[in-house]
Design a protein around this motif. Structure first.
Motif, PDB file in Angstrom:
ATOM      1  N   LEU A 187       0.836  -1.197   0.000  1.00  0.00           N
ATOM      2  CA  LEU A 187       0.000   0.000   0.000  1.00  0.00           C
ATOM      3  C   LEU A 187       0.874   1.252   0.000  1.00  0.00           C
ATOM      4  O   LEU A 187       0.606   2.222  -0.707  1.00  0.00           O
ATOM      5  N   VAL A 188       1.934   1.249   0.809  1.00  0.00           N
ATOM      6  CA  VAL A 188       2.892   2.348   0.873  1.00  0.00           C
ATOM      7  C   VAL A 188       4.284   1.783   0.592  1.00  0.00           C
ATOM      8  O   VAL A 188       4.826   1.045   1.412  1.00  0.00           O
ATOM      9  N   PRO A 189       4.867   2.083  -0.565  1.00  0.00           N
ATOM     10  CA  PRO A 189       6.231   1.608  -0.860  1.00  0.00           C
ATOM     11  C   PRO A 189       7.239   2.314   0.056  1.00  0.00           C
ATOM     12  O   PRO A 189       7.574   3.479  -0.149  1.00  0.00           O
ATOM     13  N   LEU A 190       7.705   1.616   1.069  1.00  0.00           N
ATOM     14  CA  LEU A 190       8.548   2.243   2.088  1.00  0.00           C
ATOM     15  C   LEU A 190       9.891   2.702   1.547  1.00  0.00           C
ATOM     16  O   LEU A 190      10.541   3.563   2.138  1.00  0.00           O
ATOM     17  N   GLU A 191      10.315   2.115   0.403  1.00  0.00           N
ATOM     18  CA  GLU A 191      11.609   2.531  -0.132  1.00  0.00           C
ATOM     19  C   GLU A 191      11.595   3.994  -0.573  1.00  0.00           C
ATOM     20  O   GLU A 191      12.651   4.626  -0.703  1.00  0.00           O
ATOM     21  N   LEU A 192      10.400   4.551  -0.793  1.00  0.00           N
ATOM     22  CA  LEU A 192      10.325   5.966  -1.146  1.00  0.00           C
ATOM     23  C   LEU A 192      10.904   6.848  -0.046  1.00  0.00           C
ATOM     24  O   LEU A 192      11.451   7.922  -0.320  1.00  0.00           O
ATOM     25  N   PHE A 193      10.802   6.397   1.196  1.00  0.00           N
ATOM     26  CA  PHE A 193      11.256   7.207   2.321  1.00  0.00           C
ATOM     27  C   PHE A 193      12.781   7.209   2.452  1.00  0.00           C
ATOM     28  O   PHE A 193      13.321   7.899   3.310  1.00  0.00           O
ATOM     29  N   ARG A 194      13.460   6.441   1.610  1.00  0.00           N
ATOM     30  CA  ARG A 194      14.919   6.516   1.597  1.00  0.00           C
ATOM     31  C   ARG A 194      15.392   7.830   0.989  1.00  0.00           C
ATOM     32  O   ARG A 194      16.520   8.276   1.247  1.00  0.00           O
ATOM     33  N   ALA A 195      14.532   8.448   0.167  1.00  0.00           N
ATOM     34  CA  ALA A 195      14.851   9.757  -0.387  1.00  0.00           C
ATOM     35  C   ALA A 195      14.663  10.805   0.705  1.00  0.00           C
ATOM     36  O   ALA A 195      13.588  10.925   1.299  1.00  0.00           O
ATOM     37  N   ARG A 196      15.713  11.558   0.995  1.00  0.00           N
ATOM     38  CA  ARG A 196      15.700  12.499   2.118  1.00  0.00           C
ATOM     39  C   ARG A 196      14.544  13.488   2.036  1.00  0.00           C
ATOM     40  O   ARG A 196      13.802  13.672   2.998  1.00  0.00           O
ATOM     41  N   ASN A 197      14.390  14.135   0.895  1.00  0.00           N
ATOM     42  CA  ASN A 197      13.343  15.150   0.782  1.00  0.00           C
ATOM     43  C   ASN A 197      11.943  14.551   0.891  1.00  0.00           C
ATOM     44  O   ASN A 197      11.020  15.208   1.372  1.00  0.00           O
ATOM     45  N   PHE A 198      11.777  13.293   0.448  1.00  0.00           N
ATOM     46  CA  PHE A 198      10.472  12.647   0.567  1.00  0.00           C
ATOM     47  C   PHE A 198      10.149  12.403   2.036  1.00  0.00           C
ATOM     48  O   PHE A 198       9.054  12.710   2.501  1.00  0.00           O
ATOM     49  N   ALA A 199      11.113  11.854   2.769  1.00  0.00           N
ATOM     50  CA  ALA A 199      10.893  11.573   4.187  1.00  0.00           C
ATOM     51  C   ALA A 199      10.690  12.855   4.989  1.00  0.00           C
ATOM     52  O   ALA A 199       9.742  12.978   5.775  1.00  0.00           O
TER      53      ALA A 199
END
Length: 464
Positions: A263-275
């Protein structure tokens, strides 16, 4: 059949597609913006005090915020046209149920069903435009869609206030049902859609954990006002909600490792600005949820503004957002989002502090609430577009859709949690003292968002 061939009929119907997308988003936006001005009238007729008012807002936001991500997956599986149709039908039926609700409990349940319909409509309406248009025509269509969606937010409080004062709060839900009756026949005229190359499996467990987690926490926070913190219902709701939220992250990791579609691809949060951007969103949009809920109630219940006047009096932030967003977006594109994201919440926090000067005299609107809302509007306009650019610019283009959905869900969840906490902040009812506490909490959240942005956001390197 290739995706290009499947898209062709959709492009042939693109004028109808644009009208459908505009009407669908307009309905959802209108419903969200008219309800706040009706809350005092709803309380007066159905009773329940602040608790019912909180639930009327949050029942809708719980299902909308929790299901908006899974709705994107459903559109991939069943087709965007079909999901928009289902969403409109659900929303329309729920609107009628809201209009005839005999009690606060029935109204709250109907609002939750409305949220399900809104979750189905919201991601698919824009996806229809993206599929039907290309190039410059797509940009123009999205611009038209955005303008009309924004118009719903502007006209909603004013029209809703006039309806509430003129013929009663129940008619605001009829107001949203009428455009749906026009839109559904238009949807049925669309003859094409874009089927997915592979049909992803829907993350049902993730969706259940999200709904139970968010819904449980909100249930506990709202009901403690009526039952107390030690009540079994409150304790069970808070514990179950917290457990579901804790279990959500490892489950999403498990789905991703198994090659599924989380539902939420957690790997996106590896990007600093995304997190960092989503962390700032959590704080900032929580504060904005507070101002939208508390200010409208205060103007009507303490200062005795009629609903239509309260709607007009709370418009400055929306007007300034529409007036300044394009200019700020261009400046942020040239200089980077970091300091815009830091300055915007700080300016809005000053606006919240200005509103600490309110008292019992409604005339104080001109030197407290109005300048405060103007500063909030300038602050929002300064940070919204740079925030969106920072979040979406930090993920690969192919994942921009899910990145936008995650950020949208974070914003909605932040708002609904803060509304759930409003009873604690206000002290069980709307008063001058409670309003002061709400503005202090709002200023704190905004300053926290400014600090997170200043420290965490990174501007992209300037290309020479």
């Amino acid at each position: 059949m290739t995706a290009e061939r499947a898209t062709a009929p959709l492009r042939d119907d693109r004028r109808v597609v644009l009208v459908v997308a505009i009407l669908a988003s307009f309905v959802v936006g209108l419903d969200s913006s008219v309800v706040n001005v009706a809350l005092p009238a709803i309380r007066h007729e159905l009773g329940g005090g602040l608790v019912v008012q909180q639930w009327v807002v949050d029942a809708y936001l719980v299902t909308l915020g929790s299901l908006i991500l899974v709705a994107g997956s459903l559109s991939d599986v069943f087709g965007r046209v079909r999901i928009v149709t289902w969403g409109l039908v659900v929303f329309g039926v729920a609107s009628v149920a809201c209009a005839i609700a005999p009690s606060g409990e029935v109204l709250v349940v109907a609002r939750a069903v409305q949220g399900i319909g809104g979750a189905l409509v919201t991601p698919s309406s824009l996806a229809l435009i993206v599929a039907a248009y290309r190039g410059a025509a797509q940009a123009r269509a999205i611009g038209t869609w955005t303008a009309w969606s924004s118009a719903a937010v502007i006209v909603g409080p004013v029209v809703g206030g006039l309806v509430v004062d003129g013929i009663g709060w129940r008619w605001i839900f009829v107001l949203t049902a009428v455009p749906i009756a026009v839109t559904i026949p238009l949807v049925l005229r669309i003859t094409g859609d874009v089927p997915p190359v592979q049909r992803p499996r829907i993350d049902v467990v993730g969706a259940v954990l999200a709904v139970v987690g968010v819904g449980g926490v909100v249930l506990g926070l709202i009901e403690q006002e009526r039952l107390g913190w030690g009540a079994p219902v409150v304790v069970v709701a808070l514990v179950a909600g917290a457990a579901a939220l804790v279990a959500f992250v490892p489950w999403e990791r498990r789905v991703a490792k198994a090659g599924g579609a989380p539902l939420v691809p957690l790997e996106l949060f590896r990007a600093r600005n995304f997190a960092v951007g989503n962390l700032a969103t959590l704080s900032i949009y929580g504060a904005l949820g507070m101002v939208g809920f508390v200010v409208t109630l205060f103007l009507q219940e303490v200062w005795s503004f009629p609903a239509w006047l309260a709607g007009i009096a709370s418009l400055p932030p929306t007007i300034l957002l529409l007036a300044l967003s394009t200019t700020v977006g261009a400046l942020a594109g040239r200089h980077g989002p970091r300091w815009f994201m830091a300055a915007g919440p700080a300016i809005a926090a000053v606006g919240a502090l200005v509103m600490l000067g309110v008292g019992d005299d409604p005339a104080a609107y001109w030197w407290t609430v109005l300048p405060g809302l103007v500063l909030v509007g300038v602050g929002i306009a300064t940070m919204v577009t740079p925030l969106t650019s920072a979040v979406l610019g930090s993920v690969p283009e192919r994942e921009a859709g899910v990145g936008s959905a995650v950020n949208n869900a974070v914003a909605r969840v932040a708002g609904l949690v803060v509304v759930a906490l409003a009873g604690v902040v206000l002290g069980g009812g709307v008063s001058v003292v409670g309003f002061h506490r709400a503005m202090a909490v709002m200023a704190f959240l905004l300053l926290a968002g400014a600090l997170v942005s200043a420290v965490g956001i990174r501007n992209a390197p300037t290309r020479t």
